[in-house]
Design an enzyme around this catalytic site. Structure first.
Site, PDB file in Angstrom:
ATOM      1  N   THR A 153      45.704  33.208  33.508  1.00 16.06           N
ATOM      2  CA  THR A 153      44.725  34.137  34.099  1.00 16.06           C
ATOM      3  C   THR A 153      44.718  35.422  33.276  1.00 16.06           C
ATOM      4  OG1 THR A 153      45.093  33.240  36.299  1.00 16.06           O
ATOM      5  CG2 THR A 153      44.048  35.376  36.252  1.00 16.06           C
ATOM      6  N   ARG A 164      33.436  32.288  40.883  1.00 12.10           N
ATOM      7  CA  ARG A 164      34.502  31.327  41.118  1.00 12.10           C
ATOM      8  C   ARG A 164      33.957  29.907  40.918  1.00 12.10           C
ATOM      9  NH1 ARG A 164      39.985  30.800  41.423  1.00 12.10           N
ATOM     10  NH2 ARG A 164      40.755  30.007  43.398  1.00 12.10           N
TER      11      ARG A 164
HETATM   12  O1  DON Z   1      42.655  32.130  41.846  1.00 10.17           O
HETATM   13  C1  DON Z   1      43.869  32.178  41.921  1.00 10.17           C
HETATM   14  O2  DON Z   1      44.458  32.806  42.774  1.00 10.17           O
HETATM   15  C2  DON Z   1      44.694  31.469  40.878  1.00 10.17           C
HETATM   16  N1  DON Z   1      43.945  30.380  40.330  1.00 10.17           N
HETATM   17  C3  DON Z   1      45.084  32.460  39.839  1.00 10.17           C
HETATM   18  C4  DON Z   1      45.993  31.858  38.829  1.00 10.17           C
HETATM   19  C5  DON Z   1      46.791  32.832  38.098  1.00 10.17           C
HETATM   20  O3  DON Z   1      46.732  34.016  38.296  1.00 10.17           O
HETATM   21  C6  DON Z   1      47.689  32.253  37.112  1.00 10.17           C
HETATM   22  N2  DON Z   1      48.439  33.248  36.439  1.00 10.17           N
HETATM   23  N3  DON Z   1      49.541  33.470  36.604  1.00 10.17           N
END
Ligand code: DON
Length: 573
Positions: free
Chosen positions: A383, A107
């Site tokens: 994502t 992360r």
């Molecule tokens: O880490 C997270 O929960 C978000 N940054 C994830 C973002 C995400 O899944 C975008 N897609 N729809």
């Protein structure tokens, strides 16, 4: 024209057509996405056919699931640039046959210069867009360190030359973009131009069309550096200098020290059983594993089966369990290396029993918080997730992101990639919702080097010691509930994997206080009965995009990509 002249003219004409055709359609443009595949050997499911091909090639050359997934991720950074990345971060679960399942946290982290109130004005109000666009929105990228650590520790071939070459070729030769990519690029064209005052491969005059060639020479150079030098090729030298220059030009705060000190972390997964299945999922700083465990354990003894699939009664119970777990998420969860999160207590039988006892079978609870998060529509193609099972029975489940599509939209000019906007996943102020309508508290406030809370939920389910299901998804806050529903659809409702993935989805996240439904989901009777119990309903087009592999008792693999993403692709070896 004489016959000879005719022939010469014709030859030149044909040669010209050939050159034009080759420029517009490189060899790799012949890809068609396939949503379901079966194999007795190995399976790759990812967000783009060209990335899947890279993974399969690595497996065919003797690589294991880790060699392959690392290759797929670097390829996605080229062919799926809205989410595949080297400028972002993610999480991976790996189950090596016969060993303990392990988790990798790569992360992003807050830069040293980050402060708790960095997105607030002098009156203490959030400044619109500051945590989502431009240089201040970026956390320190973790993908390159994470992927290389995974390769080094668990790869069979451990060969950067081999696993990265596919991505490098795709970046330097270019590839023909899909309709899906063209639509996304057109949608963000003005952001690209506003935030980046220079030409780069993602901006062009006029609209992008399916089949247009996207060539990324500078990205190819950066990937080559990483291939040659390992993590140094990204976190030091030219690439690091390019990131720091981008920061300096745009009032950003990431400095060399941030890059030098970035380290992915190996962790123990969240592990629990559900009706005879052994589930491993992601620990903090992802909320995925904890929230998934709480919801499944609340539901485990409840008669979901006899209440029926997607009836008002079963959706009510699922939604109430979700409400309660997401309230815990907002209140208690954050990076446990920085904040004392009572994980053991939150996952104890006693506590989960009390959560279950708080559910009224007839009536919806009310979600109370001072700030009510606004409703928002989630169309989730940002994502990305990859699931792989190899021939030896090792499984890898990896979710990665830039957060929003193309992250902060800020492009590192000299190094050829977008930076994430992951800082928005912190709680910028207690009670203020982020992009996904999630609110947070002290546990998820910003601090230097802290990692922002995530919903990414790469998951591996085993039965009798063998892999049973490998899955995960993009979708912001809806990731956890999408993984949950595919699990319930398979284990409780006995659906095959394709049915389980394709079935429409619902979602409750405590705040906003409503059940979000995919368009047309649930019968009119079920909707009315839910309203009669006190639920608000709101429709959205899509929620999350699952990529999953099921292994049956005979070892046969079924891979399923989600019809919600036209480019999802499943293919076996
Ligand atoms: O880490 C997270 O929960 C978000 N940054 C994830 C973002 C995400 O899944 C975008 N897609 N729809």
């Amino acid at each position: 024209m004489t016959n000879d002249k005719h022939l010469i003219f014709l030859s030149f004409f044909l040669a010209f057509i050939l050159i034009v055709a080759c420029r517009q359609a490189p060899k790799n443009s012949q890809y068609i996405s396939q949503k379901v595949a079966t194999s007795d050997k190995a399976m790759v499911v990812a967000a783009h056919p060209l990335a899947v091909k890279v993974g399969l090639d690595i497996l065919a050359q003797g690589g294991n699931a880790i060699d392959a997934i690392v290759g797929v991720q670097f390829a996605l950074a080229v062919v799926y640039p809205r989410a595949g990345n080297i400028g972002g971060g993610g999480f991976m679960l790996y189950d090596e046959k016969g060993k303990q399942t392990t988790a990798l946290d790569f992360r992003e982290k807050a830069p040293f210069g980050a402060t708790k109130n960095m997105y607030l004005d002098s009156l203490g109000n959030p400044i619109t867009g500051l945590s989502t666009k431009g240089a201040l929105a970026s956390g320190v990228p973790g993908s390159v360190d994470g992927l290389l650590q995974a390769l080094e520790k668990y790869g069979k071939l451990k060969d950067r030359q081999l696993v990265m070459q596919g991505a490098i070729d795709l970046a330097s030769n270019g590839f023909a973009i899909s309709q899906n990519e063209a639509d996304r690029l057109n949608k963000y064209a003005s952001d690209f131009k506003t935030l980046n005052n220079f030409d780069f491969p993602f901006v062009k005059d006029g609209d992008w069309k399916k089949g247009d060639l996207l060539k990324q020479s500078l990205l190819a150079k950066t990937l080559q550096k990483i291939q040659d030098e390992g993590r140094k090729g990204f976190y030091e030298g030219d690439c690091a200098a390019a990131i720091i220059q981008t920061m300096a030009d745009n009032k950003g705060i990431i400095v060399q020290r941030d890059l030098t000190r970035y380290q992915a972390k190996w962790k123990t997964p969240i592990q629990f059983s559900f009706r005879g299945y052994d589930i491993s999922s992601m620990p903090l700083p992802s909320s995925g594993g904890i929230v998934l465990q709480q919801i499944l354990k609340i539901l485990e003894p409840l008669p979901l089966d006899s209440l029926g699939f997607q009836t008002a009664e079963s959706i009510h119970l699922i939604s109430e369990a979700e409400r309660s777990a997401y309230e815990n998420r907002a209140t208690y969860l954050g990076d446990s290396d920085f904040y004392n999160v009572p994980v053991e207590l939150l996952l104890s039988e006693e506590y989960i029993t009390s959560m279950r006892d708080g559910i009224d079978r007839e009536k919806a609870q009310k979600s109370n918080a001072e700030t009510v998060a606004p409703s928002q529509t989630l169309e989730s193609f940002q994502t990305t997730h990859t699931s792989i099972i190899d021939e030896q029975g090792n499984s890898a489940s990896l979710t990665t992101t830039l957060n929003s599509n193309y992250g902060s939209k800020l492009y590192v000019r000299e190094a050829g990639f977008f930076l994430n906007n992951e800082m928005d996943d912190f709680s910028v102020k207690p009670g203020v919702p982020n992009t996904y309508g999630l609110i947070g508290a002290k546990a998820n406030e910003i601090a230097p080097e802290k990692r922002m809370l995530s919903s990414m939920t790469p998951t591996i389910v085993k039965k009798d010691g063998e892999p049973y299901l490998v899955l995960g998804a993009p979708g912001g806050s809806t990731i956890i509930t999408a993984v949950l529903q595919v699990l319930l659809n398979k284990t409780v409702y006995g659906q095959n994997l394709e049915e389980a993935v394709n079935a429409c989805r619902t979602h409750h996240q405590w705040l906003p206080d409503r059940i979000l439904l995919e368009e047309g989901c649930l019968s009119v009777e079920a909707r009315n009965a839910l309203k009669a119990k006190g639920h608000q309903l709101e429709e959205t087009k899509y929620m999350a995009i699952i990529k999953a592999i099921h292994r049956d008792a005979d070892g046969r693999l079924t891979g399923v990509g989600d019809p919600r993403n036209p480019d999802d692709h499943a293919q076996g070896l």
